[in-house]
Design a protein around this motif. Structure first.
Motif, PDB file in Angstrom:
ATOM      1  N   ALA A  89      -9.658   4.473  30.464  1.00  0.00           N
ATOM      2  CA  ALA A  89     -10.230   5.227  29.347  1.00  0.00           C
ATOM      3  C   ALA A  89     -11.739   5.250  29.512  1.00  0.00           C
ATOM      4  O   ALA A  89     -12.310   4.452  30.274  1.00  0.00           O
ATOM      5  N   LEU A  90     -12.380   6.159  28.821  1.00  0.00           N
ATOM      6  CA  LEU A  90     -13.835   6.238  28.797  1.00  0.00           C
ATOM      7  C   LEU A  90     -14.304   6.052  27.361  1.00  0.00           C
ATOM      8  O   LEU A  90     -13.673   6.552  26.423  1.00  0.00           O
ATOM      9  N   TRP A  91     -15.422   5.343  27.194  1.00  0.00           N
ATOM     10  CA  TRP A  91     -15.990   5.122  25.870  1.00  0.00           C
ATOM     11  C   TRP A  91     -17.400   5.702  25.820  1.00  0.00           C
ATOM     12  O   TRP A  91     -18.189   5.544  26.759  1.00  0.00           O
ATOM     13  N   LEU A  92     -17.712   6.357  24.704  1.00  0.00           N
ATOM     14  CA  LEU A  92     -19.040   6.942  24.512  1.00  0.00           C
ATOM     15  C   LEU A  92     -19.646   6.474  23.200  1.00  0.00           C
ATOM     16  O   LEU A  92     -18.926   6.216  22.220  1.00  0.00           O
ATOM     17  N   GLN A  93     -20.969   6.361  23.206  1.00  0.00           N
ATOM     18  CA  GLN A  93     -21.712   6.044  21.987  1.00  0.00           C
ATOM     19  C   GLN A  93     -21.954   7.333  21.203  1.00  0.00           C
ATOM     20  O   GLN A  93     -22.387   8.337  21.758  1.00  0.00           O
ATOM     21  N   MET A  94     -21.727   7.241  19.900  1.00  0.00           N
ATOM     22  CA  MET A  94     -21.923   8.385  19.003  1.00  0.00           C
ATOM     23  C   MET A  94     -22.835   7.940  17.864  1.00  0.00           C
ATOM     24  O   MET A  94     -22.489   8.018  16.684  1.00  0.00           O
ATOM     25  N   ASP A  95     -24.021   7.468  18.224  1.00  0.00           N
ATOM     26  CA  ASP A  95     -24.862   6.775  17.245  1.00  0.00           C
ATOM     27  C   ASP A  95     -25.314   7.664  16.092  1.00  0.00           C
ATOM     28  O   ASP A  95     -25.639   7.161  15.011  1.00  0.00           O
ATOM     29  N   GLN A  96     -25.351   8.982  16.298  1.00  0.00           N
ATOM     30  CA  GLN A  96     -25.693   9.873  15.184  1.00  0.00           C
ATOM     31  C   GLN A  96     -24.669   9.750  14.052  1.00  0.00           C
ATOM     32  O   GLN A  96     -24.969  10.049  12.890  1.00  0.00           O
ATOM     33  N   ASN A  97     -23.479   9.252  14.383  1.00  0.00           N
ATOM     34  CA  ASN A  97     -22.428   9.085  13.382  1.00  0.00           C
ATOM     35  C   ASN A  97     -22.675   7.916  12.434  1.00  0.00           C
ATOM     36  O   ASN A  97     -21.877   7.697  11.519  1.00  0.00           O
ATOM     37  N   THR A  98     -23.750   7.190  12.644  1.00  0.00           N
ATOM     38  CA  THR A  98     -24.061   6.131  11.687  1.00  0.00           C
ATOM     39  C   THR A  98     -24.296   6.692  10.294  1.00  0.00           C
ATOM     40  O   THR A  98     -24.213   5.977   9.296  1.00  0.00           O
ATOM     41  N   GLU A  99     -24.603   8.013  10.209  1.00  0.00           N
ATOM     42  CA  GLU A  99     -24.802   8.649   8.904  1.00  0.00           C
ATOM     43  C   GLU A  99     -23.480   8.926   8.192  1.00  0.00           C
ATOM     44  O   GLU A  99     -23.464   9.151   6.979  1.00  0.00           O
ATOM     45  N   LYS A 100     -22.380   8.921   8.917  1.00  0.00           N
ATOM     46  CA  LYS A 100     -21.091   9.221   8.306  1.00  0.00           C
ATOM     47  C   LYS A 100     -20.643   8.076   7.396  1.00  0.00           C
ATOM     48  O   LYS A 100     -20.862   6.901   7.711  1.00  0.00           O
ATOM     49  N   THR A 101     -19.992   8.428   6.307  1.00  0.00           N
ATOM     50  CA  THR A 101     -19.543   7.392   5.366  1.00  0.00           C
ATOM     51  C   THR A 101     -18.502   6.479   5.990  1.00  0.00           C
ATOM     52  O   THR A 101     -18.346   5.329   5.567  1.00  0.00           O
ATOM     53  N   GLU A 102     -17.778   6.966   7.009  1.00  0.00           N
ATOM     54  CA  GLU A 102     -16.743   6.142   7.624  1.00  0.00           C
ATOM     55  C   GLU A 102     -17.272   5.276   8.770  1.00  0.00           C
ATOM     56  O   GLU A 102     -16.492   4.573   9.430  1.00  0.00           O
ATOM     57  N   SER A 103     -18.580   5.285   9.035  1.00  0.00           N
ATOM     58  CA  SER A 103     -19.134   4.419  10.073  1.00  0.00           C
ATOM     59  C   SER A 103     -19.036   2.968   9.631  1.00  0.00           C
ATOM     60  O   SER A 103     -18.963   2.654   8.439  1.00  0.00           O
ATOM     61  N   PHE A 213     -22.602   0.873  16.429  1.00  0.00           N
ATOM     62  CA  PHE A 213     -23.990   0.946  15.982  1.00  0.00           C
ATOM     63  C   PHE A 213     -23.997   0.775  14.466  1.00  0.00           C
ATOM     64  O   PHE A 213     -23.519   1.632  13.727  1.00  0.00           O
ATOM     65  N   ILE A 214     -24.545  -0.358  14.013  1.00  0.00           N
ATOM     66  CA  ILE A 214     -24.588  -0.655  12.588  1.00  0.00           C
ATOM     67  C   ILE A 214     -25.970  -0.379  12.019  1.00  0.00           C
ATOM     68  O   ILE A 214     -26.123  -0.025  10.860  1.00  0.00           O
ATOM     69  N   GLY A 215     -27.001  -0.520  12.853  1.00  0.00           N
ATOM     70  CA  GLY A 215     -28.334  -0.183  12.372  1.00  0.00           C
ATOM     71  C   GLY A 215     -29.432  -1.049  12.940  1.00  0.00           C
ATOM     72  O   GLY A 215     -30.508  -0.567  13.271  1.00  0.00           O
TER      73      GLY A 215
END
Length: 650
Positions: A89-103, A213-215
């Motif tokens: 499998a491949l894993w990617l960082q989606m750090d812009q998603n820290t703004e999503k409520t489900e992060s 990514f939590i912050g």
């Protein structure tokens, strides 16, 4: 058994005494290191002959709509599996998603909030090129991570391509406050980071590094070439990490002429003045312009733009006679009312030259400071610094944020797990930059209640040690700490630890050689804490495991006390034996100053190994007359918690 009040107090006193009793075996540990060295990471702290890391090259094409704040892009990732493992499998960082409520970070605060599709990445399609064929592949987004489960594994030494179509709406504070936009008098300022999906690191320690990514914890990324094109309105000034490779095609002749002048000038040159804000720097006056940047051997890129930017630049002089360009962009308001952005390029130029001379030559063609709403955030060769600062904070930001280009952008440590390896190391090199800049104009370094000062910071670190004695250690990941501990530990305690090594334990020559060797050995690679510890041990020729153990793995305190002075055979002319007691668990060399009645002064250091034999250290002093004064650590270099017992007077 029920104890009487007196017996209880006696028992409690004995318990406390026993608990605080110094134990040499706890700090002088024979086998502190957990691995013995292998063909990937040498026992000497170097990458070994079999060291490997994967590579990720990115080609990004994006456009930004200033009306609806929508960034649309497609990124092609050329991924090389240099590991000995097949990847299922491949894993990617989606750090812009820290703004999503489900992060994950938001769920920690509000676990049952409703999903909000207006924030974070919108992934419309992912395709995979394998065996010469493009095929659309399914994917799973989990907060700030994305997984692609492969039908056919990526084999060792195999290269693949991913193509991802994506978009997101830029928020005023976006990507965990690492980007966003703000209003200024002459036009909005836009800052873009974490702006495209990026590969997670697959390494020899953890396999896939998928910490969300939590912050607080920031980046851990592989190296590669990033080629990116940004299409925006023609009235914008755009700056980005790396080299603007199409400047001759898009910039007007006046802008090109001034850039060339700046590349040959030690004085700051205006590329765009405050009186020219109504004039574009590009050939095109209307429509859109595509700015094309390229950066090699980098972990990441960021960029910014504004129609209201003043733009200035100057030449950076590098140790081998080569040069680079220092540049700053900022609104006019950043130069009013004692605001110091007019000096940004001067400070940036100095910092890059200073760090290049002292530690490792700057490898990139441009260094950039960007004024905006982001208060201080680093990327390779580019920094987002707050727009409203006075001179001291301007230098602090210019120096510290570009200093991160060395740690952890060149020396690619894992910021999410080991914050001291970037914030602490960078704060350490800042201390000496503050001393050196303009005859010490902004020295000693002070950026908070705990900040170490240049050369004599011990009294400031004592409060850190006291406040954190029951808290996390320097080895604790950022996201595992109460936020109140992050700056005291990751920035200040770790930086002061390196000051102790340089000023007291090793001296300048040994330390500087060792720190440069570590930087050179791990440039563009992924060191772990033990790699750093072993590297300094081996380059300096010293066993510093006691220091790493006490300072980094534990929060032990130091308290040395003069407890006895006896003349040899009772005669002043025969010299004397001085006894120093270690009242806490941390150890340090004993820095001793002795004064005699005949006016002679003796200053010497007792090696730290004397503490291997117990809590009382006795040593002889060759004096010939009455001793009138004994002082431990007369220059206040050590973090001694109780200085009231550091003196003896005859």
């Amino acid at each position: 058994m029920k104890l009487s009040g007196g017996l209880f107090l006696l028992f409690f006193f004995i318990f406390l005494t026993a608990k605080s009793q110094y134990d040499p075996s706890k700090i002088f540990v024979t086998d502190l290191y957990q691995y013995k060295g292998d063909n990937i990471r040498s026992a000497s702290g170097k990458p070994s002959s079999g060291y490997w890391q994967n590579e990720a090259d990115y080609t990004v094409k994006a456009s930004f709509n200033v009306e609806n704040m929508l960034l649309k892009g497609d990124v092609t990732i050329d991924y090389s599996n240099n590991s000995p493992d097949q990847l299922d499998a491949l894993w990617l960082q989606m750090d812009q998603n820290t703004e999503k409520t489900e992060s994950r970070g938001n769920k920690l605060q509000n676990p049952n909030s409703k999903p909000d599709s207006s924030k974070g990445f919108d992934i419309s399609k992912i395709r995979l090129l394998k065996d010469g064929k493009w095929n659309e592949v399914p994917f799973i987004v989990d907060g700030t991570r994305m997984q692609i489960r492969l039908k056919n594994s990526v084999q060792p030494k195999e290269k693949i391509q991913l193509a991802i179509d994506y978009s997101y709406t830029l928020q005023p504070e976006s990507g965990g406050w690492r980007s966003g936009y703000m209003d200024s008098e002459d036009g909005k300022i836009f800052e873009f980071s974490y702006w495209y999906p990026r590969m997670c690191v697959y390494d020899d320690y953890y396999g896939w590094n998928t910490l969300p990514f939590i912050g607080s914890g920031e980046m851990y990324l592989d190296y590669g070439t990033i080629d990116y094109q940004i299409t925006v309105p023609a009235d914008q000034v755009v700056v980005g990490a790396g080299d603007l490779i199409n400047e001759k095609n898009i910039l007007n002749s006046k802008t090109l002429q001034r850039l060339e002048q700046a590349r040959n000038s030690d004085k700051t040159v205006f590329i765009r003045t405050k009186d020219e804000l109504n004039k574009p720097v590009t050939k095109s006056v209307n429509g859109t312009v595509t700015w094309h940047f390229r950066m090699e051997n980098t972990r990441d890129v960021a960029w910014a733009m504004s129609s209201g930017y003043v733009w200035d630049a100057a030449k950076i002089n590098l140790p081998d006679g080569k040069t680079a360009l220092a540049q700053s962009v900022y609104p006019v308001t950043s130069t009013k009312n004692k605001r110091a952005w007019a000096r940004s390029t001067e400070m940036l130029k100095f910092s890059v030259e200073n760090f290049s001379t002292k530690w490792f030559k700057y490898p990139y063609p441009v260094a950039t400071c960007v004024a905006g709403s982001v208060g201080g955030m680093e990327f390779p060769s580019l920094a987002f610094n707050y727009w409203d600062v006075e001179p001291y904070d301007m230098f602090l930001l210019a120096s510290h944020e570009i200093g991160h280009t060395w740690y952890p952008m060149i020396v690619g440590s894992d910021e999410r797990r080991h914050p001291f390896m970037d914030e602490g190391f960078n704060t350490f090199i800042d201390i000496y930059a503050h001393d050196d800049f303009n005859g010490g104009e902004f020295a000693p370094k002070r950026d908070g209640e705990y900040a170490p000062g240049g050369g004599n910071p011990a009294h400031e670190i004592v409060k850190v040690i006291e406040d954190t004695k029951n808290g996390p250690t320097l080895m604790t990941p950022t996201d595992d700490q109460d936020h109140k501990y992050v700056h005291p530990l990751a920035y200040f305690k770790s930086a002061f630890g390196l000051v102790l090594l340089r000023e007291v334990i090793l001296g300048h020559d040994k330390f500087d050689y060792s720190f440069r060797q570590y930087t050179k050995e791990w440039a563009y690679k992924h060191p772990k804490p033990e790699d750093f510890f072993r590297s300094i041990d081996n380059s300096s020729g010293e066993d510093l495991t006691w220091f790493w153990n006490g300072w980094f793995y534990h929060n032990w305190q130091l308290d040395q006390a003069v407890t006895k002075m006896e003349y040899t055979e009772g005669k002043e002319a025969n010299g004397a034996t001085i006894t120093v007691t270690n009242n806490q668990q941390m150890v340090m060399p004993i820095l001793v100053s002795v004064e005699e009645s005949n006016g002679k002064k003796h200053t010497f250091t007792v090696p730290v190994e004397i503490w291997k034999f117990g809590k009382d250290a006795s040593f002889h002093v060759n004096t010939t007359s009455k001793i009138t004064h004994i002082v431990l650590d007369a220059e206040n270099q050590l973090p001694d918690m109780d200085r009231s017992n550091n003196e003896w007077k005859g």
